[in-house]
Motif scaffolding. Structure first.
Motif, PDB file in Angstrom:
ATOM      1  N   THR A  75     -44.035 -17.099 108.704  1.00  0.00           N
ATOM      2  CA  THR A  75     -42.899 -16.790 108.109  1.00  0.00           C
ATOM      3  C   THR A  75     -43.141 -16.043 106.923  1.00  0.00           C
ATOM      4  OG1 THR A  75     -41.001 -18.115 106.897  1.00  0.00           O
ATOM      5  CG2 THR A  75     -43.182 -18.883 106.580  1.00  0.00           C
ATOM      6  N   ILE A  76     -42.161 -15.339 106.507  1.00  0.00           N
ATOM      7  CA  ILE A  76     -42.097 -14.569 105.187  1.00  0.00           C
ATOM      8  C   ILE A  76     -41.228 -15.325 104.226  1.00  0.00           C
ATOM      9  CG2 ILE A  76     -41.314 -12.417 104.194  1.00  0.00           C
ATOM     10  CD1 ILE A  76     -43.154 -11.900 106.774  1.00  0.00           C
ATOM     11  N   PRO A  77     -42.044 -15.375 103.007  1.00  0.00           N
ATOM     12  CA  PRO A  77     -41.528 -16.249 101.923  1.00  0.00           C
ATOM     13  C   PRO A  77     -40.154 -15.751 101.302  1.00  0.00           C
ATOM     14  CG  PRO A  77     -43.792 -15.944 101.644  1.00  0.00           C
ATOM     15  CD  PRO A  77     -43.542 -14.827 102.768  1.00  0.00           C
ATOM     16  N   GLY A  78     -39.439 -16.351 100.820  1.00  0.00           N
ATOM     17  CA  GLY A  78     -38.062 -16.173 100.327  1.00  0.00           C
ATOM     18  C   GLY A  78     -36.568 -16.410 100.876  1.00  0.00           C
ATOM     19  N   LYS A  79     -35.659 -16.196 100.704  1.00  0.00           N
ATOM     20  CA  LYS A  79     -34.375 -16.758 100.917  1.00  0.00           C
ATOM     21  C   LYS A  79     -33.727 -15.671 101.902  1.00  0.00           C
ATOM     22  CE  LYS A  79     -31.263 -18.383  98.427  1.00  0.00           C
ATOM     23  NZ  LYS A  79     -30.295 -18.553  97.774  1.00  0.00           N
ATOM     24  N   SER A  80     -34.389 -15.206 102.946  1.00  0.00           N
ATOM     25  CA  SER A  80     -34.133 -14.321 104.075  1.00  0.00           C
ATOM     26  C   SER A  80     -34.140 -15.122 105.344  1.00  0.00           C
ATOM     27  CB  SER A  80     -34.720 -12.772 103.889  1.00  0.00           C
ATOM     28  OG  SER A  80     -34.581 -12.461 102.789  1.00  0.00           O
ATOM     29  N   ILE A  81     -33.768 -14.745 106.423  1.00  0.00           N
ATOM     30  CA  ILE A  81     -33.640 -15.313 107.672  1.00  0.00           C
ATOM     31  C   ILE A  81     -34.649 -14.312 108.428  1.00  0.00           C
ATOM     32  CG2 ILE A  81     -32.832 -15.584 109.890  1.00  0.00           C
ATOM     33  CD1 ILE A  81     -29.932 -16.003 108.237  1.00  0.00           C
ATOM     34  N   ASP A  82     -35.857 -14.947 108.821  1.00  0.00           N
ATOM     35  CA  ASP A  82     -36.798 -14.254 109.704  1.00  0.00           C
ATOM     36  C   ASP A  82     -36.388 -14.433 111.065  1.00  0.00           C
ATOM     37  OD1 ASP A  82     -38.360 -14.138 107.411  1.00  0.00           O
ATOM     38  OD2 ASP A  82     -39.762 -15.810 108.018  1.00  0.00           O
ATOM     39  N   VAL A  83     -36.275 -13.102 111.574  1.00  0.00           N
ATOM     40  CA  VAL A  83     -36.001 -12.660 113.073  1.00  0.00           C
ATOM     41  C   VAL A  83     -37.049 -12.098 113.716  1.00  0.00           C
ATOM     42  CG1 VAL A  83     -34.624 -11.666 114.681  1.00  0.00           C
ATOM     43  CG2 VAL A  83     -33.473 -12.500 112.534  1.00  0.00           C
ATOM     44  N   PHE A  84     -37.817 -12.955 114.648  1.00  0.00           N
ATOM     45  CA  PHE A  84     -39.062 -12.497 115.257  1.00  0.00           C
ATOM     46  C   PHE A  84     -38.690 -11.723 116.319  1.00  0.00           C
ATOM     47  CE2 PHE A  84     -40.479 -15.982 112.605  1.00  0.00           C
ATOM     48  CZ  PHE A  84     -41.705 -15.543 112.176  1.00  0.00           C
ATOM     49  N   LEU A  85     -39.065 -10.647 116.678  1.00  0.00           N
ATOM     50  CA  LEU A  85     -38.722  -9.660 117.864  1.00  0.00           C
ATOM     51  C   LEU A  85     -39.870  -9.864 118.851  1.00  0.00           C
ATOM     52  CD1 LEU A  85     -37.195  -6.553 115.849  1.00  0.00           C
ATOM     53  CD2 LEU A  85     -35.991  -8.498 116.957  1.00  0.00           C
ATOM     54  N   VAL A  86     -39.449 -10.127 120.134  1.00  0.00           N
ATOM     55  CA  VAL A  86     -40.619 -10.257 121.021  1.00  0.00           C
ATOM     56  C   VAL A  86     -40.285  -9.416 122.216  1.00  0.00           C
ATOM     57  CG1 VAL A  86     -41.608 -12.205 120.334  1.00  0.00           C
ATOM     58  CG2 VAL A  86     -39.729 -12.258 122.111  1.00  0.00           C
ATOM     59  N   LYS A  87     -41.037  -8.825 123.030  1.00  0.00           N
ATOM     60  CA  LYS A  87     -40.664  -8.085 124.117  1.00  0.00           C
ATOM     61  C   LYS A  87     -40.516  -8.952 125.479  1.00  0.00           C
ATOM     62  CE  LYS A  87     -41.933  -4.164 125.012  1.00  0.00           C
ATOM     63  NZ  LYS A  87     -41.179  -2.814 125.266  1.00  0.00           N
ATOM     64  N   ASP A  88     -41.002 -10.152 125.472  1.00  0.00           N
ATOM     65  CA  ASP A  88     -40.883 -10.856 126.506  1.00  0.00           C
ATOM     66  C   ASP A  88     -40.751 -12.447 125.950  1.00  0.00           C
ATOM     67  OD1 ASP A  88     -41.106  -9.119 128.731  1.00  0.00           O
ATOM     68  OD2 ASP A  88     -42.963  -8.926 127.809  1.00  0.00           O
ATOM     69  N   TYR A  89     -39.748 -13.069 126.533  1.00  0.00           N
ATOM     70  CA  TYR A  89     -39.460 -14.631 126.254  1.00  0.00           C
ATOM     71  C   TYR A  89     -39.255 -15.262 127.524  1.00  0.00           C
ATOM     72  CZ  TYR A  89     -37.686 -18.721 123.843  1.00  0.00           C
ATOM     73  OH  TYR A  89     -37.649 -20.016 123.324  1.00  0.00           O
ATOM     74  N   ALA A  90     -40.130 -16.093 127.790  1.00  0.00           N
ATOM     75  CA  ALA A  90     -40.216 -16.650 129.260  1.00  0.00           C
ATOM     76  C   ALA A  90     -38.752 -17.645 129.639  1.00  0.00           C
ATOM     77  CB  ALA A  90     -41.199 -17.688 129.479  1.00  0.00           C
ATOM     78  N   GLY A  91     -38.415 -17.501 130.741  1.00  0.00           N
ATOM     79  CA  GLY A  91     -37.263 -18.447 131.261  1.00  0.00           C
ATOM     80  C   GLY A  91     -35.804 -17.602 130.903  1.00  0.00           C
ATOM     81  N   SER A  92     -34.911 -18.260 131.018  1.00  0.00           N
ATOM     82  CA  SER A  92     -33.548 -17.746 130.762  1.00  0.00           C
ATOM     83  C   SER A  92     -33.014 -17.462 129.571  1.00  0.00           C
ATOM     84  CB  SER A  92     -32.673 -18.300 131.683  1.00  0.00           C
ATOM     85  OG  SER A  92     -32.232 -19.880 131.111  1.00  0.00           O
TER      86      SER A  92
END
Length: 181
Positions: A75-92
């Motif tokens: 996590t990145i400290p502070g009052k911001s929404i962390d959006v983790f970008l990944v190339k692959d996420y298993a499943g639907s």
């Protein structure tokens, strides 16, 4: 105008191509356009990266549990929404987010302290704002496929802007990360 800040965290940075980064830029623009419909803005998409070596296997997310660990560990400290970008996420699933997202990003597993979004081509322009919507407290809906929070990433279209309602705008304005003018 009420607004929230977003941190974009590229997980496995070296795996992202120039085309992937252009896709993320388009998703950021689509996210802002979607939320503008209800007088809400997304300020600043600050970018961060985690190398493949440092990601320790998180570059490929194979479960909701692993997604929770990722958000807790990076996590990145502070009052911001962390959006983790990944190339692959298993499943639907094209992503996962707490609903609503925590106001205390120092919480640890099993609390998800951010959203995880898979790059899924043009549909990333729907998946990213959808997961941010969850973090801001919006639930999935099942009766309006044009709404951003439709349970499937097929809301709107990859070339159009999904709809948000006035009531949804009121709800997101109440999240603890929202800054008011």
């Amino acid at each position: 105008m009420p607004h929230v800040n977003v941190n974009l965290i590229y997980v496995g940075w070296e795996n992202f191509t120039t085309s992937d980064k252009e896709l993320v830029d388009a998703a950021c623009w689509a996210t802002r356009q979607t939320y503008w419909q209800v007088g809400f803005d997304i300020f600043g998409f600050d970018a961060y990266s985690i190398s493949v070596a440092d990601a320790a296997g998180y570059a490929y997310i194979d479960s909701a549990v692993e997604a929770a660990w990722l958000t807790s560990d990076y996590t990145i400290p502070g009052k911001s929404i962390d959006v983790f970008l990944v190339k692959d996420y298993a499943g639907s699933d094209a992503g996962i987010s707490p609903c609503p997202g925590t106001c205390n990003k120092y919480e640890t597993y099993p609390t998800r302290t951010g959203s995880v979004v898979e790059l899924i081509g043009a549909w990333t322009k729907v998946a990213m704002p959808h997961e941010i919507g969850h973090y801001l407290g919006l639930d999935d809906i099942y009766n309006d496929p044009t709404n951003l929070m439709y349970y499937s990433t097929t809301s709107g279209s990859p070339s159009g802007i999904p709809v948000l309602t006035f009531a949804q705008g009121v709800k997101i304005a109440q999240h603890c990360f929202t800054s008011l003018p």
